[in-house]
Design a protein around this motif. Structure first.
Motif, PDB file in Angstrom:
ATOM      1  N   UNK A 146       0.851  -1.177   0.000  1.00 14.67           N
ATOM      2  CA  UNK A 146       0.000   0.000   0.000  1.00 14.67           C
ATOM      3  C   UNK A 146       0.895   1.238   0.000  1.00 14.67           C
ATOM      4  N   UNK A 147       0.325   2.396  -0.241  1.00 18.05           N
ATOM      5  CA  UNK A 147       1.071   3.643  -0.089  1.00 18.05           C
ATOM      6  C   UNK A 147       1.230   3.929   1.400  1.00 18.05           C
ATOM      7  N   UNK A 148       2.228   4.751   1.782  1.00 19.23           N
ATOM      8  CA  UNK A 148       2.372   5.102   3.195  1.00 19.23           C
ATOM      9  C   UNK A 148       1.111   5.745   3.766  1.00 19.23           C
ATOM     10  N   UNK A 149       0.408   6.549   2.948  1.00 21.12           N
ATOM     11  CA  UNK A 149      -0.815   7.201   3.417  1.00 21.12           C
ATOM     12  C   UNK A 149      -1.910   6.178   3.709  1.00 21.12           C
ATOM     13  N   UNK A 150      -2.071   5.213   2.806  1.00 20.29           N
ATOM     14  CA  UNK A 150      -3.077   4.170   3.027  1.00 20.29           C
ATOM     15  C   UNK A 150      -2.695   3.298   4.214  1.00 20.29           C
ATOM     16  N   UNK A 151      -1.414   3.017   4.348  1.00 20.34           N
ATOM     17  CA  UNK A 151      -0.939   2.223   5.486  1.00 20.34           C
ATOM     18  C   UNK A 151      -1.245   2.933   6.795  1.00 20.34           C
ATOM     19  N   UNK A 152      -1.087   4.240   6.807  1.00 22.37           N
ATOM     20  CA  UNK A 152      -1.407   5.011   8.006  1.00 22.37           C
ATOM     21  C   UNK A 152      -2.890   4.925   8.327  1.00 22.37           C
ATOM     22  N   UNK A 153      -3.738   4.946   7.293  1.00 22.49           N
ATOM     23  CA  UNK A 153      -5.182   4.810   7.520  1.00 22.49           C
ATOM     24  C   UNK A 153      -5.523   3.418   8.052  1.00 22.49           C
ATOM     25  N   UNK A 154      -4.829   2.396   7.554  1.00 19.59           N
ATOM     26  CA  UNK A 154      -5.057   1.043   8.050  1.00 19.59           C
ATOM     27  C   UNK A 154      -4.739   0.956   9.539  1.00 19.59           C
ATOM     28  N   UNK A 155      -3.602   1.516   9.933  1.00 16.63           N
ATOM     29  CA  UNK A 155      -3.210   1.491  11.344  1.00 16.63           C
ATOM     30  C   UNK A 155      -4.173   2.314  12.190  1.00 16.63           C
ATOM     31  N   UNK A 156      -4.632   3.429  11.644  1.00 19.56           N
ATOM     32  CA  UNK A 156      -5.574   4.278  12.380  1.00 19.56           C
ATOM     33  C   UNK A 156      -6.886   3.552  12.615  1.00 19.56           C
ATOM     34  N   UNK A 157      -7.356   2.857  11.584  1.00 23.53           N
ATOM     35  CA  UNK A 157      -8.604   2.106  11.726  1.00 23.53           C
ATOM     36  C   UNK A 157      -8.438   0.993  12.765  1.00 23.53           C
TER      37      UNK A 157
END
Length: 289
Positions: A146-157
């Motif tokens: 994933x992109x770093x931005x999407x990865x951050x959203x995954x961790x946030x969720x």
């Protein structure tokens, strides 16, 4: 001292850390030991002479191994290592001590392990590596593709769930899913005023190069322009979850053609991104709600 023996000694220095990482991702000490052993086999075959941060490199490899194990749901490996070189000597763990596992589970927290089991593989990996072991999102992104931005959203969720906010988050996700479904239905039926009512005044539509070649539009700005673009269209679009968020896909005859990422500002759609690039599509986790 030969290179393999030196690598083995350095690996042993990181073993406890790698096992802790694997255990929190997999939730099983036996599987964690298997993951660590698989990491050793990969390290043994790789050229690590140019690796400056061996601990970080090993953590990344362990994460990738664990993700593969979660995805495939394989049981603990029972492969014989009789045909492997006996030097350098690296411990092979085939059995686990129930008392040791109980102590480890207690140190992590049984409640946390239960919550982690509710996460998707990529959510679990992103959360564990970043929140528990401070691995940067830029380093996690290649593992989960994933992109770093999407990865951050995954961790946030995942963090929301771990903190007990998953019920509210799931309700919001369901609401957004229904909104996307209603938008596509209005588009198919040519209900222009309904489309306008669901769009933020400054909504933007973007398409990557591959999607623009399919539809001819790369950028639209404003509710009226976006509504006109979708009015009477979206006949083949289906509402799905893209990396856990409401979106849509177009897959004629079962072949994925493009996806629509949808972002919201409150209850209104604020951004729609059409993606048809094959590499980007391959990185997305598509699921039904």
């Amino acid at each position: 001292m030969d290179e393999k023996k030196l690598l083995a000694e350095r690996f042993e220095a990181h073993r406890d850390h790698l096992r802790a990482v694997a255990y929190r991702i997999l939730g099983s000490l036996a599987e964690a030991e298997d993951a660590v052993q698989e990491t050793w086999l990969k390290a043994e075959r790789a050229d690590t002479t140019q690796v400056e941060n061996l601990g970080g490199w090993l953590t990344t490899v362990t994460g990738r191994v664990c993700l593969d194990m979660l995805r495939s749901k394989k049981s603990r490996r029972e492969d014989s290592l009789d045909d492997k070189p006996t030097e350098p000597v690296v411990r092979v763990h085939r059995r686990t001590d129930p008392e040791e596992e109980a102590l480890l589970a207690d140190s992590v927290g049984l409640a946390l392990l239960v919550v982690l089991d509710t996460l998707s593989p990529v959510e679990r990996l992103a959360f564990v590596l970043h929140d528990m072991f401070a691995v940067p999102f830029a380093d996690i992104a290649p593992i989960v593709e994933r992109s770093p931005e999407t990865t951050q959203r995954l961790a946030s969720r995942a963090r929301q769930r771990v903190r007990g906010k998953s019920v509210a988050e799931d309700a919001d996700r369901s609401r957004r899913h229904k909104a996307v479904d209603a938008f596509l239905r209005a588009a198919r039926e040519g209900e222009f005023e309904k489309l306008l009512a669901m769009l933020a005044p400054d909504v933007k539509f973007r398409a990557d190069e591959a999607a623009a070649r399919l539809g001819g539009t790369a950028l639209l700005d404003g509710a009226r322009s976006v509504a006109e673009n979708f009015n009477g269209q979206a006949q083949l679009a289906r509402t799905v979850l893209l990396d856990g968020e409401a979106g849509a896909l177009v897959a004629p005859r079962g072949k994925l053609l493009l996806v629509l990422e949808v972002r919201f500002d409150g209850d209104l759609i604020s951004e729609i991104t059409a993606i048809a690039d094959s590499d980007r599509l391959a990185q997305m986790e598509v699921s039904l709600p």
